[in-house]
Design an enzyme around this catalytic site. Sequence first.
Site, PDB file in Angstrom:
ATOM      1  N   CYS A 142      -0.495   4.258   2.620  1.00 24.11           N
ATOM      2  CA  CYS A 142      -0.314   4.044   3.880  1.00 24.11           C
ATOM      3  C   CYS A 142      -0.321   2.407   4.449  1.00 24.11           C
ATOM      4  O   CYS A 142       0.781   2.125   4.341  1.00 24.11           O
ATOM      5  CB  CYS A 142      -1.868   4.496   4.544  1.00 24.11           C
ATOM      6  SG  CYS A 142      -3.201   4.106   3.683  1.00 24.11           S
ATOM      7  N   SER A 143      -1.321   1.734   4.633  1.00 23.22           N
ATOM      8  CA  SER A 143      -0.958   0.566   5.262  1.00 23.22           C
ATOM      9  C   SER A 143      -2.188  -0.428   4.971  1.00 23.22           C
ATOM     10  O   SER A 143      -2.426  -1.351   5.723  1.00 23.22           O
ATOM     11  CB  SER A 143      -0.739   0.332   6.657  1.00 23.22           C
ATOM     12  OG  SER A 143      -1.847   1.016   7.444  1.00 23.22           O
ATOM     13  N   CYS A 144      -3.010  -0.189   4.046  1.00 27.08           N
ATOM     14  CA  CYS A 144      -4.082  -1.094   3.416  1.00 27.08           C
ATOM     15  C   CYS A 144      -3.695  -2.588   3.278  1.00 27.08           C
ATOM     16  O   CYS A 144      -2.648  -2.900   2.642  1.00 27.08           O
ATOM     17  CB  CYS A 144      -5.047  -0.629   2.304  1.00 27.08           C
ATOM     18  SG  CYS A 144      -5.396   0.937   2.563  1.00 27.08           S
TER      19      CYS A 144
ATOM     20  N   CYS B 221       0.711  -1.115   0.031  1.00 28.00           N
ATOM     21  CA  CYS B 221       0.049  -0.021  -0.166  1.00 28.00           C
ATOM     22  C   CYS B 221       0.671   1.194  -0.029  1.00 28.00           C
ATOM     23  O   CYS B 221       1.568   1.353   0.944  1.00 28.00           O
ATOM     24  CB  CYS B 221      -0.924  -0.023   1.482  1.00 28.00           C
ATOM     25  SG  CYS B 221      -1.776   1.563   1.251  1.00 28.00           S
TER      26      CYS B 221
HETATM   27 FE    FE Z   1      -3.347   1.902   2.867  1.00 28.71          FE
END
Ligand code: FE
Length: 199
Positions: free
Chosen positions: A107-109, A104
Amino acid sequence: MHDHIETSETEEMTARVRALETILVEKCLVDPASLDAIIETYSEHVGPQNGAAVVARAWSDPAFADWLARDATAAIHSLGFTGRQGEHMQALFNTPDSHNLVVCTLCSCYPWATLGLPPVWYKSPPYRARAVRDPRGVLAEFGVDLPAETRIHVWDSTAELRYLVIPMRPAGTEGWSEGKLATCVSRNAMIGTGLAARP
Ligand code: FE
């Protein structure tokens, strides 16, 4: 690549999250017990074992694999894995010609319903940047050396769509039960930073 950058970043992030949580709890906007319950659910009860069960089923049952390729959300839901950050799933099947890697960049999906909470390195800026710029170099750091002719496809997760890599089934696992096959499937293999292997 991972160690020292991650540590300082993690400490800063932890401090910021603590400060935010303190304020929210003081203002009675957040109930710490509910937060703990959510964290416990995703760290203890939901984890890569869910994704491994999906992969093992796909290896064992061609009809399920076909369904997974067409409608991963429904196929995964049929095994009981659904909810937060797993609402819209796509399965990416590795082949000898094609390897899939998930990141991602924003961000951190991450697919919580099948993999639990993301590892720290997945959220780190170096991984998020370099997975796109130099996927083969990143894979080498994870100990994955692919043949030069294998193409690497990098998939950028979003809040709407999460990916689950279906690694190739290791040789020598013919006739194995789904439970035994699942032991070949690591979390990293389902992100694309690892390969499935016999334990
Ligand atoms: Fe994300």
